[in-house]
Design a protein around this motif. Structure first.
Motif, PDB file in Angstrom:
ATOM      1  N   GLN A 116       7.329 -55.480  16.922  1.00  0.00           N
ATOM      2  CA  GLN A 116       6.121 -55.203  16.149  1.00  0.00           C
ATOM      3  C   GLN A 116       4.955 -55.968  16.762  1.00  0.00           C
TER       4      GLN A 116
ATOM      5  N   GLU B 189       6.684 -59.468  17.310  1.00  0.00           N
ATOM      6  CA  GLU B 189       7.867 -60.014  16.643  1.00  0.00           C
ATOM      7  C   GLU B 189       9.034 -59.097  16.972  1.00  0.00           C
TER       8      GLU B 189
ATOM      9  N   LEU C 101      15.572 -56.816  14.619  1.00  0.00           N
ATOM     10  CA  LEU C 101      16.838 -56.152  14.903  1.00  0.00           C
ATOM     11  C   LEU C 101      16.920 -54.774  14.256  1.00  0.00           C
ATOM     12  N   ARG C 102      17.486 -53.837  14.979  1.00  0.00           N
ATOM     13  CA  ARG C 102      17.783 -52.513  14.446  1.00  0.00           C
ATOM     14  C   ARG C 102      19.233 -52.185  14.776  1.00  0.00           C
TER      15      ARG C 102
ATOM     16  N   PRO D 260      17.962 -54.324   8.647  1.00  0.00           N
ATOM     17  CA  PRO D 260      18.383 -55.726   8.763  1.00  0.00           C
ATOM     18  C   PRO D 260      18.493 -56.392   7.395  1.00  0.00           C
TER      19      PRO D 260
ATOM     20  N   ASN E 117      13.405 -64.143  14.908  1.00  0.00           N
ATOM     21  CA  ASN E 117      13.792 -64.729  13.629  1.00  0.00           C
ATOM     22  C   ASN E 117      15.059 -65.551  13.776  1.00  0.00           C
TER      23      ASN E 117
ATOM     24  N   SER F  67      18.101 -67.586  11.597  1.00  0.00           N
ATOM     25  CA  SER F  67      18.741 -67.847  10.312  1.00  0.00           C
ATOM     26  C   SER F  67      19.176 -69.301  10.202  1.00  0.00           C
TER      27      SER F  67
ATOM     28  N   ASP G 112       8.143 -68.632   8.751  1.00  0.00           N
ATOM     29  CA  ASP G 112       8.085 -67.244   8.298  1.00  0.00           C
ATOM     30  C   ASP G 112       7.964 -67.181   6.769  1.00  0.00           C
ATOM     31  N   ASP G 113       7.398 -66.093   6.286  1.00  0.00           N
ATOM     32  CA  ASP G 113       7.305 -65.844   4.838  1.00  0.00           C
ATOM     33  C   ASP G 113       6.738 -67.047   4.099  1.00  0.00           C
TER      34      ASP G 113
ATOM     35  N   ARG H  94       4.097 -61.244   3.448  1.00  0.00           N
ATOM     36  CA  ARG H  94       3.511 -59.933   3.162  1.00  0.00           C
ATOM     37  C   ARG H  94       3.112 -59.763   1.694  1.00  0.00           C
TER      38      ARG H  94
ATOM     39  N   GLU I  15       1.328 -61.341   7.874  1.00  0.00           N
ATOM     40  CA  GLU I  15       2.233 -60.211   8.102  1.00  0.00           C
ATOM     41  C   GLU I  15       2.035 -59.158   7.020  1.00  0.00           C
ATOM     42  N   GLY I  16       2.322 -57.918   7.369  1.00  0.00           N
ATOM     43  CA  GLY I  16       2.254 -56.843   6.379  1.00  0.00           C
ATOM     44  C   GLY I  16       0.847 -56.354   6.083  1.00  0.00           C
TER      45      GLY I  16
ATOM     46  N   GLU J 205      -1.760 -53.730   5.855  1.00  0.00           N
ATOM     47  CA  GLU J 205      -1.687 -52.264   5.784  1.00  0.00           C
ATOM     48  C   GLU J 205      -3.036 -51.596   5.612  1.00  0.00           C
TER      49      GLU J 205
ATOM     50  N   GLY K 263       1.092 -55.637  11.242  1.00  0.00           N
ATOM     51  CA  GLY K 263       1.223 -54.804  10.058  1.00  0.00           C
ATOM     52  C   GLY K 263       1.080 -53.338  10.395  1.00  0.00           C
ATOM     53  N   PHE K 264       1.508 -52.508   9.453  1.00  0.00           N
ATOM     54  CA  PHE K 264       1.533 -51.070   9.668  1.00  0.00           C
ATOM     55  C   PHE K 264       0.130 -50.516   9.951  1.00  0.00           C
TER      56      PHE K 264
ATOM     57  N   PRO L  97       7.026 -51.665  13.764  1.00  0.00           N
ATOM     58  CA  PRO L  97       7.893 -52.091  14.875  1.00  0.00           C
ATOM     59  C   PRO L  97       8.272 -50.862  15.700  1.00  0.00           C
TER      60      PRO L  97
HETATM   61  P1  C2E Z   1      10.507 -60.685   8.470  1.00  0.00           P
HETATM   62  O1  C2E Z   1      10.886 -61.611   9.554  1.00  0.00           O
HETATM   63  O2  C2E Z   1       9.584 -61.216   7.428  1.00  0.00           O
HETATM   64  O3  C2E Z   1       9.909 -59.416   9.215  1.00  0.00           O
HETATM   65  C1  C2E Z   1       8.852 -58.650   8.741  1.00  0.00           C
HETATM   66  C2  C2E Z   1       9.356 -57.394   8.060  1.00  0.00           C
HETATM   67  O4  C2E Z   1       8.248 -56.748   7.470  1.00  0.00           O
HETATM   68  C3  C2E Z   1       9.963 -56.368   9.021  1.00  0.00           C
HETATM   69  O5  C2E Z   1      10.967 -55.669   8.314  1.00  0.00           O
HETATM   70  C4  C2E Z   1       8.778 -55.443   9.294  1.00  0.00           C
HETATM   71  O6  C2E Z   1       9.151 -54.138   9.680  1.00  0.00           O
HETATM   72  C5  C2E Z   1       8.119 -55.436   7.936  1.00  0.00           C
HETATM   73  N1  C2E Z   1       6.690 -55.121   8.026  1.00  0.00           N
HETATM   74  C6  C2E Z   1       5.825 -55.474   8.983  1.00  0.00           C
HETATM   75  N2  C2E Z   1       4.590 -55.026   8.727  1.00  0.00           N
HETATM   76  C7  C2E Z   1       4.657 -54.356   7.563  1.00  0.00           C
HETATM   77  C8  C2E Z   1       3.691 -53.653   6.760  1.00  0.00           C
HETATM   78  O7  C2E Z   1       2.511 -53.555   7.071  1.00  0.00           O
HETATM   79  N3  C2E Z   1       4.138 -53.105   5.598  1.00  0.00           N
HETATM   80  C9  C2E Z   1       5.443 -53.184   5.210  1.00  0.00           C
HETATM   81  N4  C2E Z   1       5.779 -52.601   4.061  1.00  0.00           N
HETATM   82  N5  C2E Z   1       6.381 -53.847   5.936  1.00  0.00           N
HETATM   83  C10 C2E Z   1       5.991 -54.432   7.094  1.00  0.00           C
HETATM   84  P2  C2E Z   1      12.416 -55.429   8.920  1.00  0.00           P
HETATM   85  O8  C2E Z   1      12.312 -55.116  10.378  1.00  0.00           O
HETATM   86  O9  C2E Z   1      13.097 -54.466   8.010  1.00  0.00           O
HETATM   87  O10 C2E Z   1      13.097 -56.836   8.810  1.00  0.00           O
HETATM   88  C11 C2E Z   1      13.387 -57.394   7.567  1.00  0.00           C
HETATM   89  C12 C2E Z   1      13.836 -58.820   7.675  1.00  0.00           C
HETATM   90  O11 C2E Z   1      15.105 -58.886   8.359  1.00  0.00           O
HETATM   91  C13 C2E Z   1      12.912 -59.691   8.509  1.00  0.00           C
HETATM   92  O12 C2E Z   1      11.826 -60.106   7.722  1.00  0.00           O
HETATM   93  C14 C2E Z   1      13.852 -60.831   8.870  1.00  0.00           C
HETATM   94  O13 C2E Z   1      13.942 -61.740   7.812  1.00  0.00           O
HETATM   95  C15 C2E Z   1      15.180 -60.113   9.009  1.00  0.00           C
HETATM   96  N6  C2E Z   1      15.474 -59.926  10.444  1.00  0.00           N
HETATM   97  C16 C2E Z   1      15.118 -58.919  11.286  1.00  0.00           C
HETATM   98  N7  C2E Z   1      15.555 -59.144  12.533  1.00  0.00           N
HETATM   99  C17 C2E Z   1      16.209 -60.341  12.497  1.00  0.00           C
HETATM  100  C18 C2E Z   1      16.897 -61.141  13.482  1.00  0.00           C
HETATM  101  O14 C2E Z   1      16.968 -60.840  14.677  1.00  0.00           O
HETATM  102  N8  C2E Z   1      17.460 -62.304  13.035  1.00  0.00           N
HETATM  103  C19 C2E Z   1      17.361 -62.715  11.723  1.00  0.00           C
HETATM  104  N9  C2E Z   1      17.942 -63.874  11.377  1.00  0.00           N
HETATM  105  N10 C2E Z   1      16.717 -62.007  10.795  1.00  0.00           N
HETATM  106  C20 C2E Z   1      16.152 -60.823  11.176  1.00  0.00           C
END
Ligand code: C2E
Ligand code: MG
Ligand code: MG
Ligand code: MG
Length: 281
Positions: free
Chosen positions: A45, A59, A62-63, A74, A118, A120, A180-181, A204, A237-238, A240, A258-259, A264
């Motif tokens: 992203q 950023e 993972l998919r 994820p 990211n 853990s 993060d967050d 977000r 982050e986030g 829109e 952000g979107f 991503p």
């Molecule tokens: P995160 O690290 O807070 O990642 C941001 C999430 O917000 C991502 O979701 C991204 O697609 C989403 N996002 C970004 N911009 C926007 C926006 O404008 N609007 C909305 N509605 N969403 C947005 P994603 O890819 O589904 O990942 C979710 C969470 O999964 C991540 O939150 C992170 O905590 C975890 N994750 C993803 N990849 C990894 C990884 O490789 N390792 C670890 N430990 N956690 C991961």
């Protein structure tokens, strides 16, 4: 005990529990297979500066492309990976792949900027974490400043002394550290100020309501002020909407993702963005 219960509530509960346990076991087995078959890939992203919209990195997210279920989020499989310990191996692969990709893009003459991954809690606590990061950077010849680790507030709270040692080691190595967050956890501000953190990443949920809820706007402003005092940068982050971006501009937030600008995207699409953005500079 299920039999002793006249209305069968217990039995129902235990059946549901079994279903949940078996689907978790299922997912664990499938995750192991996914690792062997390379079904886990990274999407990227893009991140941009707020003032000029310049592309400054991405950023890595993972998919999981599951052969039958399609894309698994994820949010579904990371918790299972964490519970089972698989996250240690998955997380190391993510760091390795981010470094491999960064170096491949550089060899193609692209400027990928900073790649954030990211991390853990379970992965960080695992003894080999810092060596794993160092190893990946060395293997792929990536300068440490190009790698950013996104940590969570909860990670800071486990064994504070050990965490501080590890963060200092990572800082000495030269990688960037981000929380993060930010704003959703319970960091102690005095503890935070003592740690070598480079960046706060505003969750977000605060951006979503920044235009409509005064409390959210106040929290975003407070995080920006805090970061200013602690010499940290801020990424939102986030994002829109144009309104959210305008708010960030007005309050001098440095960077966002952000979107509004991009979801991503797969590696090839990100490379495409990098090549068009360097034509413009
Ligand atoms: P995160 O690290 O807070 O990642 C941001 C999430 O917000 C991502 O979701 C991204 O697609 C989403 N996002 C970004 N911009 C926007 C926006 O404008 N609007 C909305 N509605 N969403 C947005 P994603 O890819 O589904 O990942 C979710 C969470 O999964 C991540 O939150 C992170 O905590 C975890 N994750 C993803 N990849 C990894 C990884 O490789 N390792 C670890 N430990 N956690 C991961
Ligand atoms: Mg993140
Ligand atoms: Mg985040
Ligand atoms: Mg988040």
């Amino acid at each position: 005990t299920a039999q002793a219960n006249p209305n069968g509530a217990f039995q129902f509960y235990s059946k549901e529990l079994n279903a949940r346990t078996s689907s978790r076991l299922n997912m664990e087995a499938e995750l192991r297979r996914a690792l062997d078959r390379n079904e886990l890939t990274l999407h990227f992203q893009p991140k941009y500066t707020v003032d000029t919209g310049a592309l400054i990195g991405a950023e890595c997210l993972l998919r999981w492309q599951h052969p039958e279920h399609g894309q698994v989020s994820p949010l579904e499989f990371i918790p299972v990976a964490e519970e089972t310990g698989l996250i240690v191996e998955i997380g190391q692969r993510v760091i390795d792949e981010a470094c491999r990709q960064h170096s491949a893009w550089q060899r193609q003459g692209l400027i990928p900027g900073q790649l954030a991954v990211n991390v853990s809690v379970q992965q960080f606590r695992h003894g080999a974490f810092v060596d794993g990061v160092r190893g990946a950077l060395e293997r792929h010849g990536v300068a440490p400043r190009h790698l950013k680790l996104e940590l969570t507030e909860s990670l800071l709270m486990i064994e504070p002394l050990k965490v501080a040692d590890m963060l200092n080691e990572l800082r000495t190595l030269g990688v960037q550290l981000s929380i993060d967050d930010f704003g959703t956890g319970y960091s102690s501000l005095s503890y935070l100020s003592a740690l070598p953190i480079d960046e706060l990443k505003i969750d977000r949920s605060f951006l979503t309501h920044v235009e409509t809820r005064p409390e959210s706007a106040a929290i975003v402003r407070a995080i920006l002020a805090l970061a200013g005092c602690l010499n940290m940068s801020v990424v939102a982050e986030g994002v829109e909407t144009q309104g959210q971006l305008a708010f960030l501009k007005e309050h001098q937030c440095e960077a966002f993702q952000g979107f509004l600008f991009s979801r991503p995207v797969p590696a090839d699409d990100f490379a495409q963005m990098l090549s068009t953005s360097s034509e413009n500079t």
